[in-house]
Design an enzyme around this catalytic site. Sequence first.
Site, mmCIF file in Angstrom:
data_model
loop_
_atom_site.group_PDB
_atom_site.id
_atom_site.type_symbol
_atom_site.label_atom_id
_atom_site.label_comp_id
_atom_site.label_asym_id
_atom_site.label_seq_id
_atom_site.Cartn_x
_atom_site.Cartn_y
_atom_site.Cartn_z
ATOM 1 N N ASN A 29 105.481 115.439 4.280
ATOM 2 C CA ASN A 29 104.244 114.471 3.946
ATOM 3 C C ASN A 29 104.977 113.384 3.396
ATOM 4 O OD1 ASN A 29 102.156 113.010 3.063
ATOM 5 N ND2 ASN A 29 101.328 114.410 1.428
ATOM 6 N N TRP A 30 105.188 112.264 4.305
ATOM 7 C CA TRP A 30 105.923 111.023 3.724
ATOM 8 C C TRP A 30 105.025 110.014 3.052
ATOM 9 C CZ3 TRP A 30 108.054 110.033 9.621
ATOM 10 C CH2 TRP A 30 109.444 110.684 9.747
ATOM 11 N N LYS A 31 103.972 110.485 3.020
ATOM 12 C CA LYS A 31 102.879 109.614 2.118
ATOM 13 C C LYS A 31 103.190 108.074 2.590
ATOM 14 C CE LYS A 31 103.076 113.155 -1.245
ATOM 15 N NZ LYS A 31 103.052 113.443 -2.705
ATOM 16 N N HIS A 48 93.959 116.640 0.213
ATOM 17 C CA HIS A 48 95.366 116.346 -0.592
ATOM 18 C C HIS A 48 94.743 115.746 -1.808
ATOM 19 C CE1 HIS A 48 98.964 114.909 -2.016
ATOM 20 N NE2 HIS A 48 99.697 115.731 -1.115
ATOM 21 N N GLU A 82 96.057 113.757 -3.774
ATOM 22 C CA GLU A 82 95.979 112.277 -3.728
ATOM 23 C C GLU A 82 94.792 111.703 -3.114
ATOM 24 O OE1 GLU A 82 100.008 111.553 -2.252
ATOM 25 O OE2 GLU A 82 100.767 112.733 -4.030
ATOM 26 N N GLU A 123 99.066 123.265 -3.339
ATOM 27 C CA GLU A 123 99.867 122.162 -4.223
ATOM 28 C C GLU A 123 99.160 121.923 -5.624
ATOM 29 O OE1 GLU A 123 101.701 119.573 -0.982
ATOM 30 O OE2 GLU A 123 99.882 118.795 -1.266
ATOM 31 N N GLY A 145 105.147 115.717 -7.387
ATOM 32 C CA GLY A 145 106.032 114.217 -7.497
ATOM 33 C C GLY A 145 106.524 114.446 -8.935
ATOM 34 N N SER A 156 107.214 119.343 -5.690
ATOM 35 C CA SER A 156 108.655 119.532 -6.162
ATOM 36 C C SER A 156 109.336 120.497 -5.553
ATOM 37 C CB SER A 156 108.841 119.293 -7.754
ATOM 38 O OG SER A 156 107.860 118.105 -8.091
ATOM 39 N N GLY A 185 107.024 116.604 0.023
ATOM 40 C CA GLY A 185 106.786 115.195 -0.161
ATOM 41 C C GLY A 185 108.201 114.442 -0.305
ATOM 42 N N GLY A 186 108.501 114.061 -1.643
ATOM 43 C CA GLY A 186 109.890 113.406 -1.958
ATOM 44 C C GLY A 186 111.023 113.891 -1.021
#
Length: 247
Positions: A9-11, A92, A94, A164, A170, A210, A231-232
């Site tokens: 997930n590159w966001k 998600h 977010e 999640e 994150g 994470s 993600g990151g």
Amino acid sequence: MRKKIVAANWKMNLTKKEALYIYDKLEEIQLEENQEVIVFSPYVFLDALKQRQHHIKVGAQNFHPAAQGAYTGKVSINHLLDLEIECVLVGHSERRILFNESDEVIKLKIDVAVNNKLETIFCCGEPLEIREQGKHSSYVLQQMESNLFHLTPEQMKSIIIAYEPVWAIGTGKTATAQQAEEMHRFIRMSIEHRYGKATAENISILYGGSCNPGNAAELFACENIDGGLIGGASLNAEDFTKIIQAQ
Ligand code: 13P
């Protein structure tokens, strides 16, 4: 046999050049028969990624539930289908927290995605205060009941679940393998309770929060963890490759 999936997930990150670089690097990875890799890219790179015609799937992070119309700035499922996008993310945290997406909207999006036969990753997970109160299982069950469990068993075949925990996203604070496995087992049991054993056994449940090259192998070794939503660590080709290879 259920699929093993690692998804990026590159966001709202990367330039087009960086996105294409990572995507081309992933194409070099040899995948097993039941293994799948998906890249959830910002909309603006979707077409360029699809043009590459790689075996790595391309997904969209969001869409508007209406098929078309006067919704300035929005992207519909028809736009995604037009680009031959195969997967979408729904629910998600977010989107729920930062963009106030309600249970009704998430449920509607699930319907739109599933009815259009897209592979649909449904995200669920509890915030920190709920975990601290020990109410994480009932919180996630409530999310599944209000967003997902109206689907028919046939429709459930399009669903992948991503657990999640919000406190792990994150933050560098990963759920331990034991905490994650416990929730994944609970999610699978809840699906079994609602849909029966066959549906529960076939659904892939991914962990997100994470996840990195250092902890992926331990998480993925758990019986009910079928991969990850990253993600990151997916913003770096080398790290993301190591996570895929940890399966
Ligand atoms: P991080 O891997 O950066 O914690 O993000 C997880 C996530 O939100 C994936 O959807």
